[in-house]
Design a protein around this motif. Structure first.
Motif, PDB file in Angstrom:
ATOM      1  N   ALA A   8       0.856  -1.193   0.000  1.00 54.64           N
ATOM      2  CA  ALA A   8       0.000   0.000   0.000  1.00 54.64           C
ATOM      3  C   ALA A   8       0.882   1.229   0.000  1.00 54.64           C
ATOM      4  CB  ALA A   8      -0.921   0.011   1.215  1.00 54.64           C
ATOM      5  N   GLU A  42      -1.561  -1.093  -4.053  1.00 57.26           N
ATOM      6  CA  GLU A  42      -2.739  -0.260  -3.868  1.00 57.26           C
ATOM      7  C   GLU A  42      -2.307   1.151  -3.485  1.00 57.26           C
ATOM      8  OE1 GLU A  42      -5.552  -1.798  -1.071  1.00 57.26           O
ATOM      9  OE2 GLU A  42      -5.425  -3.856  -1.852  1.00 57.26           O
ATOM     10  N   VAL A  44      -3.644   4.679  -1.439  1.00 57.40           N
ATOM     11  CA  VAL A  44      -4.589   5.079  -0.388  1.00 57.40           C
ATOM     12  C   VAL A  44      -4.433   6.575  -0.136  1.00 57.40           C
ATOM     13  CG1 VAL A  44      -5.296   4.749   2.015  1.00 57.40           C
ATOM     14  CG2 VAL A  44      -4.426   2.794   0.683  1.00 57.40           C
ATOM     15  N   ALA A  86     -10.318   3.102  10.824  1.00 54.95           N
ATOM     16  CA  ALA A  86     -10.711   2.578   9.517  1.00 54.95           C
ATOM     17  C   ALA A  86      -9.491   2.174   8.695  1.00 54.95           C
ATOM     18  CB  ALA A  86     -11.545   3.629   8.777  1.00 54.95           C
ATOM     19  N   LEU A  87      -8.465   3.000   8.702  1.00 55.24           N
ATOM     20  CA  LEU A  87      -7.246   2.675   7.964  1.00 55.24           C
ATOM     21  C   LEU A  87      -6.563   1.440   8.537  1.00 55.24           C
ATOM     22  CD1 LEU A  87      -5.891   6.294   7.492  1.00 55.24           C
ATOM     23  CD2 LEU A  87      -6.521   4.743   5.625  1.00 55.24           C
ATOM     24  N   GLN A  89      -7.982  -1.126   9.846  1.00 56.20           N
ATOM     25  CA  GLN A  89      -8.679  -2.307   9.345  1.00 56.20           C
ATOM     26  C   GLN A  89      -8.353  -2.556   7.880  1.00 56.20           C
ATOM     27  OE1 GLN A  89     -10.363  -4.594  11.168  1.00 56.20           O
ATOM     28  NE2 GLN A  89      -9.554  -3.330  12.848  1.00 56.20           N
ATOM     29  N   GLN A  90      -8.143  -1.505   7.121  1.00 59.96           N
ATOM     30  CA  GLN A  90      -7.829  -1.637   5.701  1.00 59.96           C
ATOM     31  C   GLN A  90      -6.404  -2.140   5.476  1.00 59.96           C
ATOM     32  OE1 GLN A  90      -8.369   2.020   3.528  1.00 59.96           O
ATOM     33  NE2 GLN A  90      -7.543   1.200   1.616  1.00 59.96           N
ATOM     34  N   LEU A  91      -5.458  -1.595   6.217  1.00 57.69           N
ATOM     35  CA  LEU A  91      -4.051  -1.913   6.008  1.00 57.69           C
ATOM     36  C   LEU A  91      -3.563  -3.017   6.930  1.00 57.69           C
ATOM     37  CD1 LEU A  91      -2.755   1.772   5.832  1.00 57.69           C
ATOM     38  CD2 LEU A  91      -3.349   0.281   3.910  1.00 57.69           C
ATOM     39  N   ASN A  98      -3.231  -7.014   6.458  1.00 60.33           N
ATOM     40  CA  ASN A  98      -3.607  -7.204   5.064  1.00 60.33           C
ATOM     41  C   ASN A  98      -2.452  -6.819   4.138  1.00 60.33           C
ATOM     42  OD1 ASN A  98      -6.375  -8.047   5.366  1.00 60.33           O
ATOM     43  ND2 ASN A  98      -6.830  -5.960   6.009  1.00 60.33           N
TER      44      ASN A  98
END
Length: 296
Positions: A8, A42, A44, A86-87, A89-91, A98
């Motif tokens: 990311a 990805e 972000v 939130a970030l 959980q995404q990263l 992840n």
């Protein structure tokens, strides 16, 4: 050796640091520029609200919200604290990320040039730094203060299995400079190149020793009892990031024209000198030690 497959690249953690934001926009339109055979990359945009308001942050510095303790505290719910969750959980999450690698893009108003900040000193990080330095000799390697428990690290980049920051300056807040943006783009490309080679076990021979700068401490501007600033960074130090500061040399100049001298007992190497974003905390600069690390 476990492969690093998912990467990311994060821009806009601070909304008024423009190079990373504009590079993210470019790469989203031209993803082929980030393509590497062994990687899924990805992009972000971390703090779009702060960018829309042309601010570093809305409520709190987003890049200080990622300790496990803060992430688990749902009473911490201002904009950046919520965005961090939130970030994460995404990263992340940090226990089982992840993302194998998070590259967080930053600008500084300080004269630091293209600086690669490492969160740890494991063999992967050291090889990565050595490769970047080999490809980009003007790059500076900055070693963050070691954390006993990376879960408690406050930086966004700590969400991934590995994480680095690219810090490039000098660039004013809410502005762009071609040279700075292009240095950031080049360094990001070299990092992706290295990871792709690492995955293929095709990393070229690297130098055995690598010059780096190890964080020691952060010092504040001189203040009076009422919290008013008494002095400014001395011109002897200004713009001399990563240059030696010796005991007895001038460090600050008071508004009355008197010099305040560095009273330490060893030579240090300042960085983030007179960083505009740190004035809200009256921080003057960081002190670092020059070290040489073995690349293994």
């Amino acid at each position: 050796m476990s492969k690093i497959s998912k990467v990311a690249i994060v821009g806009g953690t601070h909304g008024n640091e423009f190079s990373g934001i504009y590079l993210i926009k470019k790469w989203q339109q031209q993803p082929q520029l980030l393509a590497r055979a062994s990687l899924q990359v990805e992009t972000v945009f971390a703090n779009p609200k702060a960018h829309a308001e042309n601010k570093r942050y809305i409520d709190a510095d987003l890049n200080r919200q990622f300790s496990a303790q803060s992430l688990a505290d749902y009473d911490l719910a201002n904009y950046e604290q919520s965005r961090a969750k939130a970030l994460h959980q995404q990263l992340g999450p940090k226990a089982n990320p992840n993302m194998d690698l998070v590259i967080d893009l930053h600008n500084t108003t300080s004269n630091m040039g293209p600086t690669l900040i490492l969160l740890e000193q494991t063999p992967f990080y050291k090889q990565l730094a050595a490769y970047v330095k080999m490809q980009m000799p003007e790059a500076v390697i900055f070693l963050e203060e070691a954390e006993d428990d990376m879960a408690q690290h406050r930086f966004l980049a700590s969400c991934g299995k590995y994480g680095v920051l690219i810090e490039v300056g000098p660039q004013p807040q809410s502005a762009l400079r071609q040279d700075i943006l292009e240095q950031m783009e080049r360094m990001t490309g070299y990092i992706l190149d290295f990871v792709d080679l690492y995955n293929q076990q095709a990393v070229p021979e690297l130098p055995k020793l690598l010059e780096a700068f190890l964080y020691l401490d952060t010092i504040t501007l001189p203040m009076d009892e009422q919290g008013e600033r008494l002095a400014m960074v001395h011109q002897h130090v200004q713009d001399n990031d990563f240059k030696p500061l010796n005991p007895g040399e001038p460090l600050f100049r008071t508004f009355n024209g008197e010099d305040i001298y560095y009273e330490g007992n060893k030579t240090v190497y300042p960085a983030f000198i007179n960083e505009a974003a740190y004035y809200d905390n009256n921080l003057a600069m960081s002190f670092l030690d020059k070290v040489y690390i073995e690349v293994n």
